[in-house]
Design an enzyme around this catalytic site. Structure first.
Site, mmCIF file in Angstrom:
data_model
loop_
_atom_site.group_PDB
_atom_site.id
_atom_site.type_symbol
_atom_site.label_atom_id
_atom_site.label_comp_id
_atom_site.label_asym_id
_atom_site.label_seq_id
_atom_site.Cartn_x
_atom_site.Cartn_y
_atom_site.Cartn_z
ATOM 1 N N SER A 190 37.467 -14.396 12.133
ATOM 2 C CA SER A 190 38.490 -15.423 11.946
ATOM 3 C C SER A 190 38.306 -16.640 12.833
ATOM 4 O O SER A 190 38.718 -17.737 12.462
ATOM 5 C CB SER A 190 39.870 -14.815 12.184
ATOM 6 O OG SER A 190 39.930 -14.235 13.465
ATOM 7 N N HIS A 218 40.088 -11.965 6.003
ATOM 8 C CA HIS A 218 39.742 -13.377 5.798
ATOM 9 C C HIS A 218 38.717 -13.544 4.670
ATOM 10 O O HIS A 218 37.922 -14.491 4.694
ATOM 11 C CB HIS A 218 39.205 -14.007 7.090
ATOM 12 C CG HIS A 218 40.285 -14.366 8.064
ATOM 13 N ND1 HIS A 218 41.061 -15.504 7.951
ATOM 14 C CD2 HIS A 218 40.738 -13.718 9.155
ATOM 15 C CE1 HIS A 218 41.937 -15.549 8.940
ATOM 16 N NE2 HIS A 218 41.768 -14.474 9.692
ATOM 17 N N LYS A 249 47.382 -13.266 3.533
ATOM 18 C CA LYS A 249 46.563 -14.478 3.642
ATOM 19 C C LYS A 249 46.310 -15.039 2.235
ATOM 20 O O LYS A 249 47.220 -15.580 1.641
ATOM 21 C CB LYS A 249 45.285 -14.169 4.428
ATOM 22 C CG LYS A 249 45.615 -13.839 5.888
ATOM 23 C CD LYS A 249 44.414 -13.742 6.796
ATOM 24 C CE LYS A 249 44.857 -13.683 8.251
ATOM 25 N NZ LYS A 249 44.771 -12.352 8.860
#
Ligand SMILES: *Cc1c(COP(=O)(O)O)cnc(C)c1O
Length: 415
Positions: A190, A218, A249
């Protein structure tokens, strides 16, 4: 009073220390939905003003997607607001099972179990499947939630240098005598936006009879040709034994996470993982939202393709302007400033120009590696990126760092 003045004083002193070290985190208040264009109050009490968001994990722009919102409204009517139960008592609806099937299909795994968050998935999984006869071998830069999961597990823990395959191999040889070995990594890291060498890791795991664990928080939804994640990008679909990921996310950005992978491992989590057993089920509205997101992403790669184009445009723009970036090809694009104060000042100047991007510095990143971490979204249009670029260039000129090397920036501002 139990909470005496001396206790209060102790905490006040600690908070002051955090503040004087320049490490105090101040929150900005968003008065709008999460999107490319947001309304921000900062500092607290200031007039709310428009800004372009350049630091959300909203990679695919699904956080306020109209179809998702519509599906969630319908889901709210059909399955209600809350379940008031954990999964194994009376917290499992048909839609929870449907989401587990859909995630399994999307990631190309054998089975999936939902968790209240990916943090919970990471905190629960190791303890559920390993004992003190086993070893966990993790990359040194894995996410904090994995570190906590490792702490909660009685198996032995060892690390290898970041993405260093020779070092990983040494560690696999060193621990050859253990009953079970798990190699643990983030899919995309990240802070730097780099991708793990999953193909090499999978080969090493085959050679040394180890399981492979990847946290794809991610990545899920946009990395790889059809957005399945780093296992798709690295050409090893079906070879990752344990994938954890978040719905907080790219996959709608609300909340929730999962463990997906080998069916026995998923079942062990269902029987034993404590955050699954002792924390409330994911709210039905969130489940319907994620189902709609997966439906949209499975029907077309349009959004991840747009994200890829946007990312190339943004990286090229910053590079041409003379910024020092971390190399890579993911939508995490760190603009390196090296000095913590410079990163904070830079962020503030950007905000004055209507661009919201946060400075990161120690302890979030190593000392001397302060940066503005920008994150690109399919929710951005070219005009957003152009406006953000203009602002970066204006502020870059002001601090005289355009076209300057790492060494020159450090010479000017210190590390
Ligand atoms: C964000 C993140 C998490 C936490 O996900 P939540 O669902 O918000 O708990 C876990 N692992 C990684 C690598 C992340 O980036």
């Amino acid at each position: 009073m139990g909470y005496s003045n001396s206790i209060r004083g102790l905490y006040q002193a600690q908070l002051k220390e955090i503040e004087s070290a320049g490490l105090f985190k101040q929150e900005r208040f968003i008065h709008s939905t999460q999107a490319a264009d947001i309304e921000v109050e900062f500092p607290a009490g200031a007039t709310v003003k428009p800004a372009i968001n350049m630091c959300a994990n909203n990679y695919l722009g699904m956080s306020s997607h109209p179809e998702v919102i519509k599906a969630v409204h319908a889901g709210l009517d059909q399955r209600g607001y809350g379940m008031s139960s954990v999964r194994f008592i009376c917290g499992t609806q048909d839609i929870h099972k449907e989401l587990e099937r859909k995630v399994t299909e999307f990631l190309g795994t054998e089975d999936t179990i939902l968790f209240p968050s990916c943090m919970d998935a990471n905190c629960g999984v190791f303890e559920a499947i390993l004992t003190n006869e086993d070893v966990m071998i993790s990359d040194r830069l894995v996410h904090a939630s994995i570190i906590d999961g490792i702490r909660l597990c009685s198996a032995m823990h060892d690390t290898f240098k970041h993405s260093n395959m020779e070092h990983l191999e040494e560690k696999l040889q060193l621990h050859a005598d253990k009953r079970l070995k798990v190699v643990i990594t983030d899919g995309v890291f990240s802070m730097d936006g780099d991708t793990a060498k999953l193909d090499e890791m999978a080969d090493l795991c085959d050679t040394y009879d180890a399981m492979l664990f990847v946290d794809d928080s991610h990545s899920s939804g946009f990395i790889g040709k059809t957005g399945r994640g780093t296992h798709e990008k690295c050409g090893i679909m079906g070879r990752v034994d344990i994938i954890t990921t978040t719905f907080g996310k790219a996959l709608g950005g609300a909340s929730g996470g999962c463990v997906s992978g080998r069916s026995e491992i998923v079942e062990m989590c269902r029987q034993k993982a404590r955050p699954y057993l002792f924390s409330n089920t994911i709210a039905p509205v969130v489940v319907t939202g994620v189902l709609k997101v997966l439906e949209i992403l499975s029907a077309s790669t349009e959004r991840r393709d747009k994200l890829e184009t946007n990312t190339e445009y943004w990286r090229k723009g910053l590079t041409d302007a003379g910024f020092v970036l971390k190399e890579g090809d993911t939508p995490i694009v760190p603009v390196m400033l090296f000095n913590a104060k410079l990163a904070q000042d830079f962020s503030r100047e950007l905000f004055n120009l209507g661009i919201y991007a946060i400075g990161f510095f120690f302890p979030v990143v190593p000392k001397g590696q302060a940066r503005i971490r920008t994150q690109i979204s399919a929710g951005h249009d070219i005009h957003h990126l152009d406006k953000a670029l203009d602002a970066f260039i204006t502020v870059g000129k002001k601090f005289n760092i355009l076209g300057k090397s790492k060494k020159e920036i450090i010479d000017m501002y210190g590390q």
